[in-house]
Design a protein around this motif. Structure first.
Motif, PDB file in Angstrom:
ATOM      1  N   SER A  85       2.565  16.520   9.365  1.00 42.17           N
ATOM      2  CA  SER A  85       1.527  16.988   9.062  1.00 42.17           C
ATOM      3  C   SER A  85       2.262  17.152   7.262  1.00 42.17           C
ATOM      4  N   TYR A  86       3.272  17.517   7.512  1.00 44.73           N
ATOM      5  CA  TYR A  86       4.324  17.197   5.523  1.00 44.73           C
ATOM      6  C   TYR A  86       4.056  16.057   5.123  1.00 44.73           C
ATOM      7  N   THR A  87       4.651  14.470   5.519  1.00 41.25           N
ATOM      8  CA  THR A  87       4.782  13.465   4.983  1.00 41.25           C
ATOM      9  C   THR A  87       3.129  13.006   5.414  1.00 41.25           C
ATOM     10  N   PHE A  88       2.463  13.206   6.262  1.00 45.61           N
ATOM     11  CA  PHE A  88       1.524  12.390   6.444  1.00 45.61           C
ATOM     12  C   PHE A  88       1.570  10.967   6.871  1.00 45.61           C
ATOM     13  N   ASP A  89       0.875  10.363   5.858  1.00 40.78           N
ATOM     14  CA  ASP A  89       0.772   8.619   6.083  1.00 40.78           C
ATOM     15  C   ASP A  89       2.463   7.857   5.659  1.00 40.78           C
ATOM     16  N   TYR A 135      -6.239   8.434  13.877  1.00 38.85           N
ATOM     17  CA  TYR A 135      -4.457   7.898  12.554  1.00 38.85           C
ATOM     18  C   TYR A 135      -4.990   7.294  11.388  1.00 38.85           C
ATOM     19  N   PHE A 180       3.069   4.498   4.737  1.00 35.58           N
ATOM     20  CA  PHE A 180       3.298   2.714   5.079  1.00 35.58           C
ATOM     21  C   PHE A 180       4.083   1.875   4.879  1.00 35.58           C
ATOM     22  N   GLY A 181       3.889   0.528   6.144  1.00 29.75           N
ATOM     23  CA  GLY A 181       4.821  -0.674   5.830  1.00 29.75           C
ATOM     24  C   GLY A 181       4.784  -1.115   4.293  1.00 29.75           C
ATOM     25  N   PRO A 205       5.380  13.534  -0.509  1.00 28.42           N
ATOM     26  CA  PRO A 205       5.715  14.757  -1.013  1.00 28.42           C
ATOM     27  C   PRO A 205       6.448  14.194  -3.012  1.00 28.42           C
ATOM     28  N   GLN A 248       9.977   9.525   1.334  1.00 27.16           N
ATOM     29  CA  GLN A 248       9.045   9.062   2.142  1.00 27.16           C
ATOM     30  C   GLN A 248       9.637   7.871   2.448  1.00 27.16           C
ATOM     31  N   HIS A 279       1.282   7.232  16.898  1.00 22.49           N
ATOM     32  CA  HIS A 279       0.153   6.695  15.823  1.00 22.49           C
ATOM     33  C   HIS A 279       0.525   5.595  14.742  1.00 22.49           C
ATOM     34  N   TRP A 306       0.382   5.352   0.719  1.00 20.94           N
ATOM     35  CA  TRP A 306      -0.379   6.867   0.416  1.00 20.94           C
ATOM     36  C   TRP A 306      -0.429   7.881   0.288  1.00 20.94           C
ATOM     37  N   TYR A 351       1.673   7.579  11.580  1.00 17.89           N
ATOM     38  CA  TYR A 351       1.835   9.205  11.069  1.00 17.89           C
ATOM     39  C   TYR A 351       3.174   9.645  10.600  1.00 17.89           C
ATOM     40  N   ARG A 368      -3.526  17.240   1.617  1.00 20.99           N
ATOM     41  CA  ARG A 368      -2.145  16.605   1.776  1.00 20.99           C
ATOM     42  C   ARG A 368      -1.797  15.733   1.292  1.00 20.99           C
ATOM     43  N   SER A 370      -1.119   1.857  12.879  1.00 19.62           N
ATOM     44  CA  SER A 370      -1.742   1.486  12.438  1.00 19.62           C
ATOM     45  C   SER A 370      -0.957   0.007  12.117  1.00 19.62           C
ATOM     46  N   LEU A 378       0.493  -1.428  -0.074  1.00 15.03           N
ATOM     47  CA  LEU A 378       0.255  -0.115  -0.246  1.00 15.03           C
ATOM     48  C   LEU A 378       1.262   1.496   0.340  1.00 15.03           C
TER      49      LEU A 378
END
Lengths: 121, 111
Positions: free
Chosen positions: B96-100, A106, B102-103, A64, B1, B34, A50, B93, A61, B36, A48
């Motif tokens: 605020s710039y990179t946000f989320d 989150y 995932f693995g 980047p 990221q 944060h 984002w 998380y 958002r 998940s 996955l």
């Protein structure tokens, strides 16, 4: 009951612009403060990733590395969120999901079923 | 990221416990509580099974548990069952710039 469903083209040519729509129900991006809709994709057999998120207050958002190619918008009258990706490449071939998220939460509880987009000439 | 690092696969027999690691950095896993975890069966959308490191949503069996130490989060499945065979992804998380983020995903096989 919250539901989301993605729609868009199944096949897109390289260099074209991809437009995906997430149509949702059970909440409103105009009246329900603190909610947002995000986009996550998954290339075939891969992880996955984002992509983007838009909140009820139009806060946006972006991933980047894709910021220059992505645009996320909302149409509150239609209960839709639209993701636009420019200059697509075969590596953008993936299943694209939209998902519901609450501000200060989150994680994503509600997901759409996903839509597979293939980028090929 | 960069994606968070997970083992490609883990396996266990029914009834056993398995643990999946998720390694990030001080900018994501280590910087926020944060994290998940999502379970994904083939052809299906992901389903959240753990949020905020160690909280389980209602309806998720309590044999799924989460923890975190430094830049590494972990998901433990106790009393492995056949229906637990799926792909698992962590997500953190990252500000605020990179946000989320995932693995890389882990395939759990029930032997």
């Amino acid at each position: 009951q919250i539901t989301l469903k993605e729609s868009g083209p199944t096949l897109v040519k390289p260099t074209q612009t991809l437009t995906l729509t997430c149509t949702f129900s059970g909440f409103s991006l105009s009246t329900t403060s603190g909610v947002g809709v995000g986009w996550i994709r998954q290339p075939p057999g891969k992880a996955l990733e984002w992509l983007a998120l838009i909140y009820w207050n139009d806060d946006k958002r972006y991933r980047p590395s894709l910021r220059s190619r992505l645009t996320i918008t909302k149409d509150t009258s239609k209960n839709q969120v639209v993701l636009t990706m420019t200059s697509v490449d075969p590596v953008d071939t993936a299943t694209y999901y939209c998902a519901h998220r609450r501000d200060f939460d989150y994680w994503y509880v509600y997901w759409g079923q996903g839509t597979l987009v293939t980028v090929s000439s | 990221q960069s994606a968070l690092t997970q083992p490609r696969s883990v396996s266990g027999s029914p009834g056993q416990s398995v643990t999946i690691s998720c390694t990030g950095t001080s900018s994501d896993v280590g910087g926020y509580n944060h994290v998940s975890w999502y379970q994904q069966h083939p052809g299906k959308a992901p389903k959240v099974i753990i949020y905020d490191v160690n909280k389980g949503p209602s309806g998720v069996p309590d044999r799924f548990s989460g923890s975190k130490s430094g830049n590494t989060a972990s998901l433990t499945i106790s009393g492995l069952q056949a229906e637990d065979e799926a792909d698992y992804y962590c997500c953190s998380y990252a500000g605020s710039y990179t946000f989320d983020v995932f693995g890389t995903g882990t395939k759990v096989t029930v032997l």
